[in-house]
Design an enzyme around this catalytic site. Structure first.
Site, PDB file in Angstrom:
ATOM      1  N   HIS A  38       0.811  -1.225   0.000  1.00 53.05           N
ATOM      2  CA  HIS A  38       0.000   0.000   0.000  1.00 53.05           C
ATOM      3  C   HIS A  38       0.845   1.275   0.000  1.00 53.05           C
ATOM      4  O   HIS A  38       0.307   2.373  -0.081  1.00 53.05           O
ATOM      5  CB  HIS A  38      -0.937   0.009   1.206  1.00 53.05           C
ATOM      6  CG  HIS A  38      -1.972  -1.068   1.153  1.00 53.05           C
ATOM      7  ND1 HIS A  38      -2.835  -1.222   0.101  1.00 53.05           N
ATOM      8  CD2 HIS A  38      -2.269  -2.081   2.007  1.00 53.05           C
ATOM      9  CE1 HIS A  38      -3.620  -2.260   0.309  1.00 53.05           C
ATOM     10  NE2 HIS A  38      -3.299  -2.813   1.461  1.00 53.05           N
ATOM     11  N   ARG A  46       7.128  -5.572   3.041  1.00 53.49           N
ATOM     12  CA  ARG A  46       5.819  -6.172   2.763  1.00 53.49           C
ATOM     13  C   ARG A  46       5.624  -6.109   1.262  1.00 53.49           C
ATOM     14  O   ARG A  46       5.513  -5.012   0.687  1.00 53.49           O
ATOM     15  CB  ARG A  46       4.677  -5.452   3.474  1.00 53.49           C
ATOM     16  CG  ARG A  46       3.329  -6.032   2.976  1.00 53.49           C
ATOM     17  CD  ARG A  46       2.153  -5.686   3.838  1.00 53.49           C
ATOM     18  NE  ARG A  46       1.706  -4.315   3.687  1.00 53.49           N
ATOM     19  CZ  ARG A  46       0.595  -3.845   4.240  1.00 53.49           C
ATOM     20  NH1 ARG A  46      -0.173  -4.620   4.988  1.00 53.49           N
ATOM     21  NH2 ARG A  46       0.258  -2.574   4.079  1.00 53.49           N
ATOM     22  N   GLU A  56      -5.399 -11.957   7.497  1.00 55.60           N
ATOM     23  CA  GLU A  56      -6.279 -10.788   7.359  1.00 55.60           C
ATOM     24  C   GLU A  56      -7.517 -11.095   6.535  1.00 55.60           C
ATOM     25  O   GLU A  56      -8.153 -10.183   6.023  1.00 55.60           O
ATOM     26  CB  GLU A  56      -5.512  -9.591   6.790  1.00 55.60           C
ATOM     27  CG  GLU A  56      -4.734  -9.845   5.521  1.00 55.60           C
ATOM     28  CD  GLU A  56      -3.934  -8.628   5.044  1.00 55.60           C
ATOM     29  OE1 GLU A  56      -4.109  -7.519   5.572  1.00 55.60           O
ATOM     30  OE2 GLU A  56      -3.139  -8.792   4.099  1.00 55.60           O
ATOM     31  N   ASP A  61      -8.040  -5.258   7.303  1.00 56.75           N
ATOM     32  CA  ASP A  61      -8.624  -6.197   6.341  1.00 56.75           C
ATOM     33  C   ASP A  61      -9.380  -7.315   7.054  1.00 56.75           C
ATOM     34  O   ASP A  61     -10.444  -7.753   6.583  1.00 56.75           O
ATOM     35  CB  ASP A  61      -7.527  -6.793   5.440  1.00 56.75           C
ATOM     36  CG  ASP A  61      -7.229  -5.892   4.253  1.00 56.75           C
ATOM     37  OD1 ASP A  61      -8.176  -5.374   3.634  1.00 56.75           O
ATOM     38  OD2 ASP A  61      -6.042  -5.684   3.949  1.00 56.75           O
TER      39      ASP A  61
END
Ligand code: 3PY
Ligand code: MG
Length: 251
Positions: free
Chosen positions: A46, A71, A142, A168
């Site tokens: 993200h 990530r 998630e 999430d």
């Protein structure tokens, strides 16, 4: 700074505190690596970061004491291997919902016979000649699917930890929007994840936006905590300064 620094810390029962780095900037990574965090999580999912910028950010982070993990955007073996070869001390892999996905992820991080990572640690071998073959592997929990298959995901050989994405997870489990850490339904899920970690000898990790939530999650049992991110911290600091100025100055 290498994966084994964090492994040693967890072995002593300590907690690793870090933050997300979302800005495509070696300087921000370097700056944050010197602030006292144990680790940084460069966010290629993200954050606003592409693969070309990962190398510079890992190099920036290397000058401080915080161990940099990445990530990745998805469980893509090619991207995982490139981040590892560039010197990421570990990978946090989002949206793992099935044991097969967890296996595919972990094996992308391990050389044969444990996995299928291709040999070519171009920078990793330079910065971590002893440990580049054993990067940290965290599967993100998630989704409702992950909760359904939690036990089998946790049992994945070579997995170091589970990392909860509470936002999430909240949406996926139909608990509303935004993680409410006082919601007993969410807390029950988190306790289940902590139990799975204990049973399979995994490090329990989680993201928390606010400091108080990070403290509460540490008290609950999490030992790898990513609190807030650089974009949010900068925005909040700016807002606080602007408000203080406007409150004091009428014109
Ligand atoms: C989530 O809460 O879903 C996350 O992925 C944390 O960044
Ligand atoms: Mg998420």
């Amino acid at each position: 700074m290498t994966a084994n620094v964090l492994r040693a810390l967890w072995h002593e029962g300590k907690t690793a505190l870090g933050t997300f780095v979302t800005t495509p900037s070696a300087w921000i990574a370097e700056l944050l690596a010197h602030q006292g965090y144990d680790t940084l999580l460069i966010d290629k999912q993200h954050g606003l970061i592409d693969l070309q910028q990962i190398l510079a950010m890992l190099r920036g982070a290397s000058s401080g004491r915080a161990v940099p993990l990445v990530r990745v955007a998805w469980a893509d073996p090619a991207e995982i291997m490139q981040c590892l070869d560039a010197g990421a001390a570990g990978i946090v892999c989002p949206m793992i919902s099935h044991p097969e996905e967890a296996t595919r992820f972990v094996q992308a991080c391990r050389y044969p016979p444990q996995g299928y990572r291709s040999l070519g640690p171009i920078r990793a071998g330079l910065v971590d000649p002893e440990g580049y073959g054993q990067p940290l592997t965290f599967a993100m929990i998630e989704t409702a699917g992950a909760m359904e298959h939690l036990d089998r995901i946790a049992a994945t050989p070579g997995l170091d930890g589970l990392f909860v994405g509470p936002w999430d997870l909240t949406i996926s489990m139909g608990l509303g929007q935004g993680a409410d850490f006082s919601d007993e339904k969410l807390l029950d899920l988190l306790r289940g994840i902590l139990n799975a970690c204990q049973q399979y000898g995994l490090v329990p990790g989680i993201f928390a936006a606010r400091v108080q939530d990070a403290i509460d999650m540490q008290q609950l049992g999490f030992r790898y905590i990513i609190q807030s991110d650089d974009s949010k911290m900068l925005g909040q600091a700016a807002k606080t300064g602007i408000k203080a100025f406007r409150d004091a100055v009428s014109t």
